[in-house]
Structure formats: structure tokens, C-alpha cells
Design an enzyme around this catalytic site. Structure first.
Site, short mmCIF file in Angstrom:
data_model
loop_
_atom_site.label_atom_id
_atom_site.label_comp_id
_atom_site.label_asym_id
_atom_site.label_seq_id
_atom_site.Cartn_x
_atom_site.Cartn_y
_atom_site.Cartn_z
N ASP A 31 0.85 -1.19 0.00
CA ASP A 31 0.00 0.00 0.00
C ASP A 31 0.89 1.24 0.00
O ASP A 31 1.89 1.31 0.71
CB ASP A 31 -0.90 -0.01 1.25
CG ASP A 31 -2.03 1.00 1.15
OD1 ASP A 31 -3.20 0.58 1.11
OD2 ASP A 31 -1.73 2.22 1.12
N HIS A 95 -10.53 -4.76 -3.01
CA HIS A 95 -9.19 -5.08 -2.51
C HIS A 95 -9.28 -5.44 -1.04
O HIS A 95 -10.14 -4.96 -0.32
CB HIS A 95 -8.22 -3.92 -2.71
CG HIS A 95 -8.70 -2.62 -2.15
ND1 HIS A 95 -9.62 -1.82 -2.80
CD2 HIS A 95 -8.40 -1.97 -1.00
CE1 HIS A 95 -9.86 -0.73 -2.08
NE2 HIS A 95 -9.15 -0.81 -0.96
#
Ligand code: DGP
Length: 109
Positions: A31, A95
Site C-alpha cells: 500500500d 481489494h
């Protein structure tokens, strides 16, 4: 024409993002705004805007969980899916967040 989607672009290799894991159904990458020492996103290759829209995709959803467990190996971890604006979703391509490397409080914020 399909709406632009940052995760579709990443999955398609547009930015050369390093995949920590990949198979025919999904990819995993770090991320960009980590909320824990390890913060990995597991993202299906196919575009589904959110979990609610993919509720019938049992095989894919099982794969995402399986990959989440594999990418953190044997460490304690938290899995999060933000589904919709009130839940904090900002990217509308399904996600799974996989977070580890610190203690996580409960209830979540
Ligand atoms: P959510 O808020 O649940 O929709 O999570 C979206 C996450 O995606 C957020 O933690 C930041 C991350 N993110 C957004 N854009 C990018 C990007 O271009 N690259 C990477 N690696 N992560 C991104």
C-alpha cells in the site's frame, strides 16, 4: 468506455508496481500509504467495484483470503475490506488490506 481505475492500471503493469505475489486471479503489492509496518493490498485482476458487487464470486473471494494469509506468512495479522464510503473505501476496485507488524486495537476506528 470503462471508467479509469488506478488498480486496473496497476494490475495491468502500467506503473511497474512490484508484485509481492501474483497468480491468474489476483496480485498483491504494498500500500502506498501504509497504516502498519506491513500493509499489503490483495487485488483481483478483474474489476469489481466493491465487495457488495462481488458477493456471488465465492471462488475469487476465497482466493483473496487465501492469498492474504500467504503474503504475511506466519505472523499475526489483520484483514480489512472497506466496503463503501461510510466504511472508508476510497478506491472502487475490490481489494483486501493485509496489515501486520504492530498491535491492532478493537473495536476498529
Ligand atoms: P480503501 O480506502 O479501502 O479504498 O483503500 C485504498 C488503499 O489504496 C489506500 O490504503 C491507499 C492505496 N492506494 C491508493 N492509490 C494507490 C496507488 O497508486 N498505489 C498503491 N500501492 N496503493 C494505492
Amino acid at each position: 468506455m470503462a471508467e479509469p481505475c488506478i488498480f486496473c492500471d496497476i494490475v495491468g503493469g502500467k506503473y511497474g508496481t512490484k508484485f509481492l505475489y501474483e497468480d491468474e486471479a489476483c496480485v498483491a503489492f504494498a500500500d502506498v500509504k501504509p497504516m502498519a509496518p506491513t500493509h499489503i493490498l490483495v487485488v483481483p485482476r478483474e474489476h469489481h467495484p466493491r465487495l457488495q458487487a462481488a458477493a456471488e464470486e465465492e471462488k475469487l473471494l476465497g482466493r483473496l483470503m487465501s492469498v492474504a494469509a500467504k503474503v504475511v506468512k506466519d505472523r499475526d495479522f489483520r484483514v480489512v475490506v472497506n466496503d463503501g464510503a461510510d466504511a472508508g473505501q476510497t478506491v472502487y476496485h475490490l481489494h483486501v488490506h493485509v496489515l501486520s507488524g504492530r498491535h491492532f486495537g478493537w473495536p476498529p476506528g
